[in-house]
Design an enzyme around this catalytic site. Sequence first.
Site, PDB file in Angstrom:
ATOM      1  N   GLY A 194      84.933 -82.176  -9.275  1.00  0.00           N
ATOM      2  CA  GLY A 194      86.210 -81.903  -9.939  1.00  0.00           C
ATOM      3  C   GLY A 194      86.585 -83.196 -10.653  1.00  0.00           C
ATOM      4  O   GLY A 194      87.367 -84.000 -10.161  1.00  0.00           O
ATOM      5  N   GLY A 221      88.342 -83.921 -13.213  1.00  0.00           N
ATOM      6  CA  GLY A 221      89.424 -83.654 -14.150  1.00  0.00           C
ATOM      7  C   GLY A 221      90.361 -84.839 -14.233  1.00  0.00           C
ATOM      8  O   GLY A 221      89.925 -86.002 -14.241  1.00  0.00           O
ATOM      9  N   ASN A 239      95.792 -81.274  -3.482  1.00  0.00           N
ATOM     10  CA  ASN A 239      97.082 -80.945  -2.856  1.00  0.00           C
ATOM     11  C   ASN A 239      97.024 -79.610  -2.128  1.00  0.00           C
ATOM     12  O   ASN A 239      96.108 -78.822  -2.330  1.00  0.00           O
ATOM     13  CB  ASN A 239      98.157 -80.835  -3.943  1.00  0.00           C
ATOM     14  CG  ASN A 239      98.682 -82.191  -4.356  1.00  0.00           C
ATOM     15  OD1 ASN A 239      98.686 -83.130  -3.570  1.00  0.00           O
ATOM     16  ND2 ASN A 239      99.142 -82.286  -5.597  1.00  0.00           N
ATOM     17  N   LYS A 263     103.831 -83.766   1.680  1.00  0.00           N
ATOM     18  CA  LYS A 263     103.622 -83.690   0.226  1.00  0.00           C
ATOM     19  C   LYS A 263     103.703 -82.238  -0.248  1.00  0.00           C
ATOM     20  O   LYS A 263     104.243 -81.950  -1.315  1.00  0.00           O
ATOM     21  CB  LYS A 263     102.273 -84.310  -0.147  1.00  0.00           C
ATOM     22  CG  LYS A 263     102.152 -84.439  -1.651  1.00  0.00           C
ATOM     23  CD  LYS A 263     101.050 -85.332  -2.117  1.00  0.00           C
ATOM     24  CE  LYS A 263     101.151 -85.498  -3.629  1.00  0.00           C
ATOM     25  NZ  LYS A 263      99.859 -85.729  -4.264  1.00  0.00           N
ATOM     26  N   ASN A 282     105.962 -80.632  -3.191  1.00  0.00           N
ATOM     27  CA  ASN A 282     105.364 -79.839  -4.273  1.00  0.00           C
ATOM     28  C   ASN A 282     105.880 -78.400  -4.273  1.00  0.00           C
ATOM     29  O   ASN A 282     105.972 -77.774  -5.332  1.00  0.00           O
ATOM     30  CB  ASN A 282     103.834 -79.829  -4.149  1.00  0.00           C
ATOM     31  CG  ASN A 282     103.232 -81.167  -4.546  1.00  0.00           C
ATOM     32  OD1 ASN A 282     103.817 -81.907  -5.327  1.00  0.00           O
ATOM     33  ND2 ASN A 282     102.088 -81.504  -3.988  1.00  0.00           N
ATOM     34  N   ASN A 317     107.222 -78.011  -8.019  1.00  0.00           N
ATOM     35  CA  ASN A 317     106.285 -77.303  -8.899  1.00  0.00           C
ATOM     36  C   ASN A 317     106.780 -75.913  -9.296  1.00  0.00           C
ATOM     37  O   ASN A 317     106.950 -75.636 -10.479  1.00  0.00           O
ATOM     38  CB  ASN A 317     104.901 -77.221  -8.247  1.00  0.00           C
ATOM     39  CG  ASN A 317     104.131 -78.519  -8.381  1.00  0.00           C
ATOM     40  OD1 ASN A 317     104.504 -79.393  -9.152  1.00  0.00           O
ATOM     41  ND2 ASN A 317     103.066 -78.667  -7.637  1.00  0.00           N
ATOM     42  N   SER A 347     102.333 -80.319 -12.494  1.00  0.00           N
ATOM     43  CA  SER A 347     101.058 -79.732 -12.931  1.00  0.00           C
ATOM     44  C   SER A 347     101.099 -78.203 -12.946  1.00  0.00           C
ATOM     45  O   SER A 347     100.430 -77.572 -13.756  1.00  0.00           O
ATOM     46  CB  SER A 347      99.923 -80.216 -12.043  1.00  0.00           C
ATOM     47  OG  SER A 347     100.171 -79.824 -10.713  1.00  0.00           O
ATOM     48  N   GLU A 356      98.288 -73.388  -7.941  1.00  0.00           N
ATOM     49  CA  GLU A 356      98.014 -73.655  -6.525  1.00  0.00           C
ATOM     50  C   GLU A 356      99.078 -73.014  -5.613  1.00  0.00           C
ATOM     51  O   GLU A 356      99.196 -73.378  -4.455  1.00  0.00           O
ATOM     52  CB  GLU A 356      97.962 -75.180  -6.301  1.00  0.00           C
ATOM     53  CG  GLU A 356      96.798 -75.845  -7.033  1.00  0.00           C
ATOM     54  CD  GLU A 356      96.660 -77.342  -6.763  1.00  0.00           C
ATOM     55  OE1 GLU A 356      97.647 -78.067  -6.946  1.00  0.00           O
ATOM     56  OE2 GLU A 356      95.566 -77.783  -6.379  1.00  0.00           O
TER      57      GLU A 356
HETATM   58  P1  NAD Z   1      92.296 -80.838 -13.023  1.00  0.00           P
HETATM   59  O1  NAD Z   1      92.416 -79.374 -13.263  1.00  0.00           O
HETATM   60  O2  NAD Z   1      92.591 -81.799 -14.123  1.00  0.00           O
HETATM   61  O3  NAD Z   1      90.822 -81.180 -12.487  1.00  0.00           O
HETATM   62  C1  NAD Z   1      90.048 -80.304 -11.758  1.00  0.00           C
HETATM   63  C2  NAD Z   1      88.669 -80.265 -12.402  1.00  0.00           C
HETATM   64  O4  NAD Z   1      87.816 -79.505 -11.579  1.00  0.00           O
HETATM   65  C3  NAD Z   1      88.669 -79.605 -13.782  1.00  0.00           C
HETATM   66  O5  NAD Z   1      88.161 -80.509 -14.746  1.00  0.00           O
HETATM   67  C4  NAD Z   1      87.767 -78.388 -13.605  1.00  0.00           C
HETATM   68  O6  NAD Z   1      86.944 -78.146 -14.755  1.00  0.00           O
HETATM   69  C5  NAD Z   1      86.937 -78.774 -12.405  1.00  0.00           C
HETATM   70  N1  NAD Z   1      86.452 -77.625 -11.628  1.00  0.00           N
HETATM   71  C6  NAD Z   1      87.198 -76.810 -10.862  1.00  0.00           C
HETATM   72  N2  NAD Z   1      86.419 -75.887 -10.267  1.00  0.00           N
HETATM   73  C7  NAD Z   1      85.166 -76.124 -10.655  1.00  0.00           C
HETATM   74  C8  NAD Z   1      83.916 -75.528 -10.334  1.00  0.00           C
HETATM   75  N3  NAD Z   1      83.786 -74.502  -9.490  1.00  0.00           N
HETATM   76  N4  NAD Z   1      82.824 -76.034 -10.925  1.00  0.00           N
HETATM   77  C9  NAD Z   1      82.923 -77.085 -11.761  1.00  0.00           C
HETATM   78  N5  NAD Z   1      84.069 -77.708 -12.079  1.00  0.00           N
HETATM   79  C10 NAD Z   1      85.186 -77.238 -11.528  1.00  0.00           C
HETATM   80  O7  NAD Z   1      93.210 -81.133 -11.751  1.00  0.00           O
HETATM   81  P2  NAD Z   1      93.849 -82.524 -11.268  1.00  0.00           P
HETATM   82  O8  NAD Z   1      95.147 -82.708 -11.911  1.00  0.00           O
HETATM   83  O9  NAD Z   1      92.810 -83.596 -11.367  1.00  0.00           O
HETATM   84  O10 NAD Z   1      94.142 -82.177  -9.755  1.00  0.00           O
HETATM   85  C11 NAD Z   1      93.105 -82.031  -8.787  1.00  0.00           C
HETATM   86  C12 NAD Z   1      93.772 -81.897  -7.418  1.00  0.00           C
HETATM   87  O11 NAD Z   1      94.478 -83.108  -7.122  1.00  0.00           O
HETATM   88  C13 NAD Z   1      94.831 -80.790  -7.337  1.00  0.00           C
HETATM   89  O12 NAD Z   1      94.869 -80.265  -6.041  1.00  0.00           O
HETATM   90  C14 NAD Z   1      96.126 -81.523  -7.619  1.00  0.00           C
HETATM   91  O13 NAD Z   1      97.257 -80.852  -7.093  1.00  0.00           O
HETATM   92  C15 NAD Z   1      95.851 -82.831  -6.897  1.00  0.00           C
HETATM   93  N6  NAD Z   1      96.606 -83.966  -7.398  1.00  0.00           N
HETATM   94  C16 NAD Z   1      96.681 -84.216  -8.744  1.00  0.00           C
HETATM   95  C17 NAD Z   1      97.400 -85.302  -9.190  1.00  0.00           C
HETATM   96  C18 NAD Z   1      97.492 -85.627 -10.663  1.00  0.00           C
HETATM   97  O14 NAD Z   1      98.309 -86.475 -11.026  1.00  0.00           O
HETATM   98  N7  NAD Z   1      96.680 -85.032 -11.532  1.00  0.00           N
HETATM   99  C19 NAD Z   1      98.058 -86.136  -8.270  1.00  0.00           C
HETATM  100  C20 NAD Z   1      97.929 -85.882  -6.907  1.00  0.00           C
HETATM  101  C21 NAD Z   1      97.186 -84.772  -6.481  1.00  0.00           C
END
Ligand code: NAD
Length: 317
Positions: free
Chosen positions: A7, A9, A104, A183, A187, A191, A256, A268
């Site tokens: 993941g 992302g 999360n 947390k 959220n 959210n 998000s 989520e």
């Molecule tokens: P995001 O959607 O930007 O990233 C997730 C990535 O996973 C995506 O790029 C997606 O293409 C990839 N993905 C998902 N399923 C897949 C699969 N089966 N095969 C291949 N790729 C796959 O999400 P994010 O913002 O990075 O958040 C990730 C987690 O972290 C979430 O649970 C979020 O709540 C938590 N979180 C995010 C933040 C933040 O600031 N972004 C902060 C704290 C916690």
Amino acid sequence: MKIAIAGFGALGSRLGVKLQHAGHEVTGIDGWPAHIAAINTDGLTVIHEDQAPKKYFVPIVTPTEVTGEYDLIILLTKTPQLDRMLSDIANIITQKTKLLVLSNGLGNIEVIEKHVGRDQILAGVTLWTSSLVKPGEIHTTGTGSIKLQAVGNADVNPIVEALNQANLNVEVTDDVLKAIWHKAGINSVLNPLSVLLDANILEFGTAGNAMDLALHILNEIQKVGASQGIKVDIPGIMSDLTNLLAPENAGNHYPSMYQDIQNGKYTEIDFLNGYFAKIGRQENIDTPFNALITNLIHAKEDIERVKLAKQKETFEI
Ligand code: NAD
């Protein structure tokens, strides 16, 4: 340490860059073709606050392409995508591999336990943040921290040391579930209400009854937590919410979940308010606020997906 980030992302790529910079061998695993193509062509662009953009070249592959053995896999998909990701990367998970989940929401540990033994799992909560503004580009602010704990008997020390080499500010806790529920409580207020009220954090804070709404949600979460042996600290969560919503701290940003709805993605919600409503049903605890919020968010997901499909004539997966 050989580390994969499943993941890659918004948050996964922020942590990945920091770990690579500290000398670890990092591979990103992701399934979004445009994002992979952008990183492979031009590198990952990171814009931190008002600094000039920087480019980082982190290897990124799809779950079906990834091979090799990893000491650590950091799981950072959105929570509904975790199970599928773990199935797709089963071939790189050996007996030695440790899995650290930082996504999360509630229920992640149960999902991972379907794939590996408890002694391979570490659960954490992070205050690092990041926004993915377009394929291959993230925007970041401030710093963050991570609290983690082994779910079984894994030795967390080498992992904490490796993560702290990248200045990730990792601390071991003996009650990660409490931190995860804390947390998730925050959220579960910010959210969905941001989506349902169509308000950013700053605007939500101007609602005279914002804290009343929060209390209704949190009172239910506290009762559900007690049924599971988790002490939910409502004053602590309310105090964090008050800080987050204070005009001097609250930005014009949307949580998000708001962005997921705008992008036609599933949210989520089932791992936040929906999780509490589900456990409430099992335990005969009334959770009308959390149940209603969950249903409204699911309705909003469908409405926005249909709208977007009409615009684009295709659904986003
Ligand atoms: P995001 O959607 O930007 O990233 C997730 C990535 O996973 C995506 O790029 C997606 O293409 C990839 N993905 C998902 N399923 C897949 C699969 N089966 N095969 C291949 N790729 C796959 O999400 P994010 O913002 O990075 O958040 C990730 C987690 O972290 C979430 O649970 C979020 O709540 C938590 N979180 C995010 C933040 C933040 O600031 N972004 C902060 C704290 C916690």
